[in-house]
Each structure stands twice: as structure tokens, then as C-alpha cells.
Enzyme design. Sequence first.
Site, PDB file in Angstrom:
ATOM      1  N   HIS A  35      18.019  50.087  42.090  1.00  0.00           N
ATOM      2  CA  HIS A  35      16.757  50.540  42.699  1.00  0.00           C
ATOM      3  C   HIS A  35      15.574  50.356  41.752  1.00  0.00           C
ATOM      4  CE1 HIS A  35      18.118  52.334  46.608  1.00  0.00           C
ATOM      5  NE2 HIS A  35      19.280  52.174  45.980  1.00  0.00           N
ATOM      6  N   ASP A  37      14.436  47.279  41.128  1.00  0.00           N
ATOM      7  CA  ASP A  37      13.723  46.016  41.465  1.00  0.00           C
ATOM      8  C   ASP A  37      12.392  46.268  42.154  1.00  0.00           C
ATOM      9  OD1 ASP A  37      14.995  46.697  43.905  1.00  0.00           O
ATOM     10  OD2 ASP A  37      15.766  44.672  44.289  1.00  0.00           O
ATOM     11  N   SER A 125      25.766  40.046  51.544  1.00  0.00           N
ATOM     12  CA  SER A 125      26.115  38.929  52.429  1.00  0.00           C
ATOM     13  C   SER A 125      24.864  38.376  53.109  1.00  0.00           C
ATOM     14  CB  SER A 125      27.158  39.356  53.465  1.00  0.00           C
ATOM     15  OG  SER A 125      26.695  40.472  54.190  1.00  0.00           O
ATOM     16  N   GLU A 158      13.702  38.765  54.868  1.00  0.00           N
ATOM     17  CA  GLU A 158      14.438  40.033  55.016  1.00  0.00           C
ATOM     18  C   GLU A 158      13.465  41.198  55.278  1.00  0.00           C
ATOM     19  OE1 GLU A 158      17.988  40.282  53.517  1.00  0.00           O
ATOM     20  OE2 GLU A 158      18.171  42.391  54.069  1.00  0.00           O
ATOM     21  N   ASP A 170      18.544  40.734  45.245  1.00  0.00           N
ATOM     22  CA  ASP A 170      19.698  40.075  45.860  1.00  0.00           C
ATOM     23  C   ASP A 170      19.455  38.581  46.053  1.00  0.00           C
ATOM     24  OD1 ASP A 170      20.529  42.672  45.926  1.00  0.00           O
ATOM     25  OD2 ASP A 170      20.181  42.939  48.066  1.00  0.00           O
TER      26      ASP A 170
HETATM   27  C1  GLA Z   1      19.854  46.638  47.821  1.00  0.00           C
HETATM   28  C2  GLA Z   1      18.516  45.911  47.890  1.00  0.00           C
HETATM   29  C3  GLA Z   1      18.062  45.458  46.514  1.00  0.00           C
HETATM   30  C4  GLA Z   1      18.114  46.593  45.501  1.00  0.00           C
HETATM   31  C5  GLA Z   1      19.461  47.314  45.573  1.00  0.00           C
HETATM   32  C6  GLA Z   1      19.499  48.531  44.694  1.00  0.00           C
HETATM   33  O1  GLA Z   1      20.856  45.735  47.442  1.00  0.00           O
HETATM   34  O2  GLA Z   1      18.607  44.800  48.745  1.00  0.00           O
HETATM   35  O3  GLA Z   1      16.758  44.916  46.600  1.00  0.00           O
HETATM   36  O4  GLA Z   1      17.049  47.486  45.686  1.00  0.00           O
HETATM   37  O5  GLA Z   1      19.772  47.700  46.897  1.00  0.00           O
HETATM   38  O6  GLA Z   1      19.424  48.174  43.363  1.00  0.00           O
END
Ligand code: GLA
Length: 380
Positions: A35, A37, A125, A158, A170
Site C-alpha cells: 500500500h 505505491d 492476474s 484499470e 502491479d
Molecule cells: C493491490 C494494488 C497495488 C498495491 C497493492 C498493495 O495489488 O493493485 O497497486 O496497492 O494492492 O500494495
Amino acid sequence: MTVASSAAAAFESTFGSEPTGLWAAPGRVNLIGEHTDYNDGFVLPFALPQQVVAAAAVQEGPGWTVCSDFAPEPVTFASSEPGEVKDWAAYVAGVVWALQEAGFDVPPARIALASDVPVGAGVSSSAALESAVLTALADLGGLDLPVAKRPALAQRAENVYVGAPTGIMDQSASIRCEEGRALFLDCRSLEVEQIPFDLAAAGLAILIINSNAPHRHVDGEYGARRRSCEEAARILGVPALRDVTGDGLDAALAKLDDEVMRRRVRHIVTENQRVLDTVDLLRSGRVREIGPLMTASHASMRDDFEITVAEVDVAVEAALAAGAYGARMTGGGFGGCVLALIDAERADATTVAVERAYAVRGFTAPTTWPAVPGPGARRL
Ligand code: GLA
């Protein structure tokens, strides 16, 4: 059959011709930095060997036709606005939309998808799907789109098209990771450093434990965490929580009245520091020593950010009791996978320990596999 041959076979049976090429993009796990990012902070994911493969070719007429080995009916769409194309095809339409919005002339195409990235396990995914499609379309159209700029476009698909308020980790992992390395990403500057991550040379392994926790209705929880962080940054008068450092944490906490918000801030600030400390240890080859940082990260997610559930807490505790050097949940939370850093030969013993702990509590059995850092998105 490999995922690549499934995608090629799906293309041939649906479209009656051979694809121009095959493009793959992996799922990911995050070694540490959760969390952080969307707070402009630091993350350290690596790519899984599991991937989405897109078999694709330019098509004569306008529009896009997509089929997959996970849904029976092909979906056809022309240029669309966010939300118009639904379900799994929304990730494809979202990528087309994001590319067009950025001014690219996206080639009309036929795409067949196949995947062995587990869905609902918190290993991205959907980012793998977006990244495979984006890489295929960029190549097919000869688009002038540097790799470093691609994750933000897939993230826009997204965020805006699909409507999930996620950060950039991601898609960055799926597109920019390299084999045998972890990706140290500064989510503000988008600078990356490829950190050597040779577990085998150190006699170690990372065991991925999919908690198989039932899907809970937690979509709103992610957005709530994000809003709380943004509100805290606003109160503290900083662009993002990245700008609060360990030294300034106490002073920052003293300015916040809300106890829950204080805990959210403490997680982000301490988690950013744990990423930096992990990177320092890995740079000097001290892999085993990252274990306590992983376990501290889990405690912070459990107690301060409050995004864990019983299944992942039990997996972490059982792995540690079985001798793991460290263990933590990875990903957005409320289920998903746990990573345990173990001696390479302890994979079976650790799995048995977690299975026993699950059986005692009546949880669905976990699924485990060893993590081997794989390559990012590419043409096969
Ligand atoms: C999900 C979100 C990411 C990131 C994580 C937590 O995977 O897609 O952007 O915030 O949660 O680190």
C-alpha cells in the site's frame, strides 16, 4: 499443454489462422512494501513464472475481437468509453482505450488469451492480462512507447476503464521485472533498480502460500485505506505520505487527531523504511536477514493498516513456528498469498505445518509453491 500453446491453439480454432506472434506477461508477488505505491513510496515486487499469454494478429476490419481459454464466447468491440465493455474483456478494452487516449493509433486486432496466473489469489492476474495485451498491441502497431511509460497506461485502464483505484505496482512488476531479480521501484520518480535476488545461491527459498481464503466483499476497503492516506497527507501538508520520514513520524502523528488515521500513517511510513532496509540487505547479499523485516511488515499490516484476515495470520504464524526466517502477506490484503522465507529444504515441512494449522481451524487447505523470480512482459 503450456500456456503459450493454449493461446496459439485458441487463436487458431477461433480465427482459423495462425497468430503473428505470442506475447507473455507475468503475475507478481511483492516481497515488501504494501500500500506504499499510491503514497508515492517504495515497493519491491518480483515476477512469477505464471503468466498470461496473448496470441495476436492485426485484423483487416476495424475493432478488436478477443477470446480466451477462461471464457467460452469471443468478445468483439469497437472504440469504447470506460465501463462499456464488461467482465474480463474490460481489461482488454481498457488497454485499447488508454492507448488511444494517449494519442496512439492502436491497430485493430484479434487476440486469444490463455493464463495460468491464479485468479483471486492477489497475484495480479488482471495486471498480467493488461500487460500482455499492451505489449502485443504496442509491437503489432509498431507504437513508439518506451517500456518505462507502459505501466502507467495499463494502470489507467484499470483505474479509469475498469474502475479499480489501484496504484502502479502491479503493472510495473508485470512489465518491468527481470528474471532472477526483484524490482525496486520508486513510485514517485518511477525509477527502477533491478536487485539481484538469488535465493538458491543462499540455500534459501520463498514459499508462496495461497491462503485460499474465501472472497470477501472488501472492494471498498482498498479505496477507504487510500482515502485515509490521502486525507492524512492533506492534513500534514505534504504531497503524499512518502514525504513523512521515520525521523518525522512522531511529529506527524502528533498532528493527527484520529487514532485510526495515525495507525494508517504509521504503517506507510515504517513500511517505506522497511523496503529501503530490505534493499540495502539484498544489495550486500544478506538475504536471510530480510526475514525480520518481512515479519514486521506483516505485523504492521495486521495491527496498523488492518488488512489481514485470520487465514493469512495463521499461515504466517505457522510458517514462523516451522522455522521460517520471516513471513508476510503479499498484495492488497483481506486474503491472498503469504510469502515465507525458508531454508530451501524446508518447503515440504513448512507446507505441512501450515496445512495442520489450517485443518485445526477448519480452514480450506492452502496451496503452496516455491517462488522463482521470472521475466517481465516480452514477445515469446
Ligand atoms: C493491490 C494494488 C497495488 C498495491 C497493492 C498493495 O495489488 O493493485 O497497486 O496497492 O494492492 O500494495
